[in-house]
Design a protein around this motif. Sequence first.
Motif, PDB file in Angstrom:
ATOM      1  N   ASP A  19    -174.120 -56.686 125.751  1.00 32.39           N
ATOM      2  CA  ASP A  19    -174.190 -55.713 126.838  1.00 32.39           C
ATOM      3  C   ASP A  19    -175.430 -55.965 127.678  1.00 32.39           C
ATOM      4  OD1 ASP A  19    -174.418 -53.474 128.470  1.00 32.39           O
ATOM      5  OD2 ASP A  19    -174.322 -52.019 126.847  1.00 32.39           O
ATOM      6  N   LYS A  20    -175.228 -56.252 128.959  1.00 24.05           N
ATOM      7  CA  LYS A  20    -176.342 -56.492 129.887  1.00 24.05           C
ATOM      8  C   LYS A  20    -176.580 -55.274 130.775  1.00 24.05           C
ATOM      9  CE  LYS A  20    -176.682 -60.943 128.886  1.00 24.05           C
ATOM     10  NZ  LYS A  20    -177.436 -61.253 127.735  1.00 24.05           N
ATOM     11  N   ARG A  21    -175.649 -54.319 130.758  1.00 21.85           N
ATOM     12  CA  ARG A  21    -175.748 -53.170 131.654  1.00 21.85           C
ATOM     13  C   ARG A  21    -176.684 -52.089 131.132  1.00 21.85           C
ATOM     14  NH1 ARG A  21    -169.826 -51.350 132.778  1.00 21.85           N
ATOM     15  NH2 ARG A  21    -170.901 -49.884 134.113  1.00 21.85           N
ATOM     16  N   ASN A  22    -176.793 -51.964 129.830  1.00 27.73           N
ATOM     17  CA  ASN A  22    -177.606 -50.911 129.237  1.00 27.73           C
ATOM     18  C   ASN A  22    -178.784 -51.504 128.483  1.00 27.73           C
ATOM     19  OD1 ASN A  22    -175.874 -48.486 129.773  1.00 27.73           O
ATOM     20  ND2 ASN A  22    -174.409 -49.728 128.654  1.00 27.73           N
ATOM     21  N   THR A  23    -179.935 -50.882 128.648  1.00 29.39           N
ATOM     22  CA  THR A  23    -181.106 -51.299 127.879  1.00 29.39           C
ATOM     23  C   THR A  23    -180.966 -50.768 126.456  1.00 29.39           C
ATOM     24  OG1 THR A  23    -182.402 -49.315 128.357  1.00 29.39           O
ATOM     25  CG2 THR A  23    -182.554 -51.146 129.948  1.00 29.39           C
ATOM     26  N   LEU A  24    -181.777 -51.285 125.566  1.00 25.97           N
ATOM     27  CA  LEU A  24    -181.775 -50.798 124.185  1.00 25.97           C
ATOM     28  C   LEU A  24    -182.074 -49.300 124.163  1.00 25.97           C
ATOM     29  CD1 LEU A  24    -181.558 -51.475 121.177  1.00 25.97           C
ATOM     30  CD2 LEU A  24    -184.008 -51.947 121.206  1.00 25.97           C
ATOM     31  N   ASP A  25    -183.037 -48.857 124.960  1.00 24.61           N
ATOM     32  CA  ASP A  25    -183.377 -47.436 125.004  1.00 24.61           C
ATOM     33  C   ASP A  25    -182.215 -46.587 125.518  1.00 24.61           C
ATOM     34  OD1 ASP A  25    -185.915 -47.814 123.967  1.00 24.61           O
ATOM     35  OD2 ASP A  25    -186.880 -47.902 125.931  1.00 24.61           O
ATOM     36  N   GLN A  26    -181.453 -47.101 126.480  1.00 26.67           N
ATOM     37  CA  GLN A  26    -180.295 -46.362 126.982  1.00 26.67           C
ATOM     38  C   GLN A  26    -179.227 -46.219 125.902  1.00 26.67           C
ATOM     39  OE1 GLN A  26    -179.693 -48.911 130.411  1.00 26.67           O
ATOM     40  NE2 GLN A  26    -180.120 -47.200 131.794  1.00 26.67           N
ATOM     41  N   VAL A  27    -179.006 -47.281 125.134  1.00 25.98           N
ATOM     42  CA  VAL A  27    -178.014 -47.218 124.062  1.00 25.98           C
ATOM     43  C   VAL A  27    -178.461 -46.213 123.002  1.00 25.98           C
ATOM     44  CG1 VAL A  27    -176.813 -48.508 122.244  1.00 25.98           C
ATOM     45  CG2 VAL A  27    -177.190 -49.567 124.482  1.00 25.98           C
ATOM     46  N   LYS A  80    -181.454 -49.093 114.951  1.00 28.12           N
ATOM     47  CA  LYS A  80    -180.892 -50.313 114.367  1.00 28.12           C
ATOM     48  C   LYS A  80    -179.434 -50.489 114.814  1.00 28.12           C
ATOM     49  CE  LYS A  80    -180.901 -53.911 111.671  1.00 28.12           C
ATOM     50  NZ  LYS A  80    -181.640 -55.107 112.047  1.00 28.12           N
ATOM     51  N   ALA A  81    -178.685 -49.401 114.862  1.00 33.30           N
ATOM     52  CA  ALA A  81    -177.297 -49.467 115.326  1.00 33.30           C
ATOM     53  C   ALA A  81    -177.245 -49.958 116.773  1.00 33.30           C
ATOM     54  CB  ALA A  81    -176.636 -48.104 115.202  1.00 33.30           C
ATOM     55  N   ALA A  82    -178.166 -49.487 117.593  1.00 31.30           N
ATOM     56  CA  ALA A  82    -178.226 -49.925 118.992  1.00 31.30           C
ATOM     57  C   ALA A  82    -178.565 -51.411 119.079  1.00 31.30           C
ATOM     58  CB  ALA A  82    -179.250 -49.095 119.754  1.00 31.30           C
ATOM     59  N   GLU A  83    -179.477 -51.870 118.241  1.00 34.49           N
ATOM     60  CA  GLU A  83    -179.820 -53.301 118.217  1.00 34.49           C
ATOM     61  C   GLU A  83    -178.601 -54.147 117.849  1.00 34.49           C
ATOM     62  OE1 GLU A  83    -183.042 -53.432 115.419  1.00 34.49           O
ATOM     63  OE2 GLU A  83    -184.562 -53.157 116.979  1.00 34.49           O
ATOM     64  N   ILE A  84    -177.859 -53.708 116.841  1.00 33.01           N
ATOM     65  CA  ILE A  84    -176.655 -54.434 116.415  1.00 33.01           C
ATOM     66  C   ILE A  84    -175.624 -54.429 117.543  1.00 33.01           C
ATOM     67  CG2 ILE A  84    -174.700 -54.399 114.815  1.00 33.01           C
ATOM     68  CD1 ILE A  84    -176.716 -53.278 112.701  1.00 33.01           C
ATOM     69  N   TYR A  85    -175.422 -53.264 118.156  1.00 29.92           N
ATOM     70  CA  TYR A  85    -174.470 -53.175 119.269  1.00 29.92           C
ATOM     71  C   TYR A  85    -174.848 -54.151 120.384  1.00 29.92           C
ATOM     72  CZ  TYR A  85    -172.478 -51.655 123.639  1.00 29.92           C
ATOM     73  OH  TYR A  85    -171.852 -51.650 124.859  1.00 29.92           O
ATOM     74  N   LYS A  86    -176.117 -54.151 120.767  1.00 27.29           N
ATOM     75  CA  LYS A  86    -176.571 -55.039 121.850  1.00 27.29           C
ATOM     76  C   LYS A  86    -176.345 -56.499 121.489  1.00 27.29           C
ATOM     77  CE  LYS A  86    -178.980 -54.322 125.054  1.00 27.29           C
ATOM     78  NZ  LYS A  86    -178.613 -54.464 126.438  1.00 27.29           N
ATOM     79  N   ALA A  87    -176.622 -56.872 120.256  1.00 26.78           N
ATOM     80  CA  ALA A  87    -176.466 -58.267 119.821  1.00 26.78           C
ATOM     81  C   ALA A  87    -175.001 -58.687 119.790  1.00 26.78           C
ATOM     82  CB  ALA A  87    -177.103 -58.456 118.445  1.00 26.78           C
ATOM     83  N   VAL A  88    -174.148 -57.815 119.298  1.00 28.08           N
ATOM     84  CA  VAL A  88    -172.727 -58.142 119.150  1.00 28.08           C
ATOM     85  C   VAL A  88    -171.999 -58.077 120.496  1.00 28.08           C
ATOM     86  CG1 VAL A  88    -170.550 -57.362 118.126  1.00 28.08           C
ATOM     87  CG2 VAL A  88    -172.615 -57.450 116.734  1.00 28.08           C
ATOM     88  N   SER A  89    -172.286 -57.056 121.279  1.00 24.81           N
ATOM     89  CA  SER A  89    -171.550 -56.840 122.532  1.00 24.81           C
ATOM     90  C   SER A  89    -172.072 -57.689 123.687  1.00 24.81           C
ATOM     91  CB  SER A  89    -171.617 -55.374 122.935  1.00 24.81           C
ATOM     92  OG  SER A  89    -172.933 -55.045 123.366  1.00 24.81           O
TER      93      SER A  89
END
Length: 78
Positions: A17-25, A6-15
Amino acid sequence: NHDKHKAAEIYKAVSKDKRNTLDQVVQILNSSDVQYSFTPHNSMAFINFMHERGLLKKKPASWKDLYFPDVHDLPGAS
Protein backbone atom coordinates in the motif's frame (compact mmCIF):
# COMPACT_ATOMS: atom_id res chain seq x y z
CA ASN A 1 -6.00 -6.77 18.27
CA HIS A 2 -3.28 -6.54 20.91
CA ASP A 3 -0.54 -5.14 18.60
CA LYS A 4 -2.13 -2.98 15.93
CA HIS A 5 1.16 -1.31 15.07
CA LYS A 6 2.65 -4.69 14.16
CA ALA A 7 -0.53 -5.57 12.24
CA ALA A 8 -0.19 -2.32 10.29
CA GLU A 9 3.46 -3.12 9.49
CA ILE A 10 2.46 -6.57 8.20
CA TYR A 11 -0.39 -5.07 6.16
CA LYS A 12 1.94 -2.49 4.59
CA ALA A 13 4.54 -5.14 3.73
CA VAL A 14 2.06 -7.61 2.25
CA SER A 15 -0.23 -5.15 0.45
CA LYS A 16 2.49 -2.79 -0.77
CA ASP A 17 0.00 0.00 0.00
CA LYS A 18 1.50 3.31 -1.15
CA ARG A 19 -1.60 5.42 -0.44
CA ASN A 20 -1.59 5.17 3.35
CA THR A 21 1.26 5.83 5.73
CA LEU A 22 1.96 3.40 8.56
CA ASP A 23 0.46 5.93 11.00
CA GLN A 24 -2.71 6.19 8.89
CA VAL A 25 -3.13 2.41 8.88
CA VAL A 26 -2.68 2.31 12.66
CA GLN A 27 -5.27 5.09 12.98
CA ILE A 28 -7.73 3.04 10.89
CA LEU A 29 -7.08 -0.05 13.03
CA ASN A 30 -7.68 1.98 16.18
CA SER A 31 -10.98 3.42 14.93
CA SER A 32 -13.97 2.66 17.16
CA ASP A 33 -15.99 2.06 13.96
CA VAL A 34 -13.90 -0.99 13.08
CA GLN A 35 -13.96 -4.35 14.87
CA TYR A 36 -11.57 -7.23 14.25
CA SER A 37 -12.78 -10.67 15.18
CA PHE A 38 -13.12 -14.19 13.85
CA THR A 39 -16.89 -13.83 14.27
CA PRO A 40 -18.78 -12.55 11.22
CA HIS A 41 -20.94 -9.51 12.02
CA ASN A 42 -23.71 -7.95 9.94
CA SER A 43 -22.89 -10.00 6.86
CA MET A 44 -26.50 -10.25 5.74
CA ALA A 45 -26.99 -6.47 5.94
CA PHE A 46 -24.11 -6.09 3.49
CA ILE A 47 -25.43 -8.94 1.33
CA ASN A 48 -28.92 -7.41 1.27
CA PHE A 49 -27.45 -4.06 0.22
CA MET A 50 -25.45 -5.67 -2.59
CA HIS A 51 -28.47 -7.70 -3.75
CA GLU A 52 -30.79 -4.65 -3.74
CA ARG A 53 -28.29 -2.76 -5.92
CA GLY A 54 -28.03 -5.64 -8.40
CA LEU A 55 -24.46 -6.52 -7.46
CA LEU A 56 -25.49 -10.07 -6.50
CA LYS A 57 -27.74 -12.03 -8.82
CA LYS A 58 -28.58 -14.67 -6.22
CA LYS A 59 -28.85 -13.74 -2.56
CA PRO A 60 -27.58 -16.39 -0.10
CA ALA A 61 -30.32 -17.80 2.12
CA SER A 62 -28.15 -17.46 5.23
CA TRP A 63 -24.89 -15.92 6.33
CA LYS A 64 -23.70 -19.51 6.85
CA ASP A 65 -23.64 -19.91 3.06
CA LEU A 66 -20.78 -17.39 3.02
CA TYR A 67 -18.49 -18.86 5.68
CA PHE A 68 -16.81 -22.14 6.52
CA PRO A 69 -18.60 -24.29 9.13
CA ASP A 70 -15.88 -23.44 11.67
CA VAL A 71 -17.62 -20.13 12.45
CA HIS A 72 -21.27 -21.19 12.28
CA ASP A 73 -21.56 -21.48 16.06
CA LEU A 74 -19.78 -18.26 17.01
CA PRO A 75 -21.84 -15.71 18.97
CA GLY A 76 -22.89 -12.52 17.26
CA ALA A 77 -22.74 -13.92 13.77
CA SER A 78 -25.39 -12.81 11.33
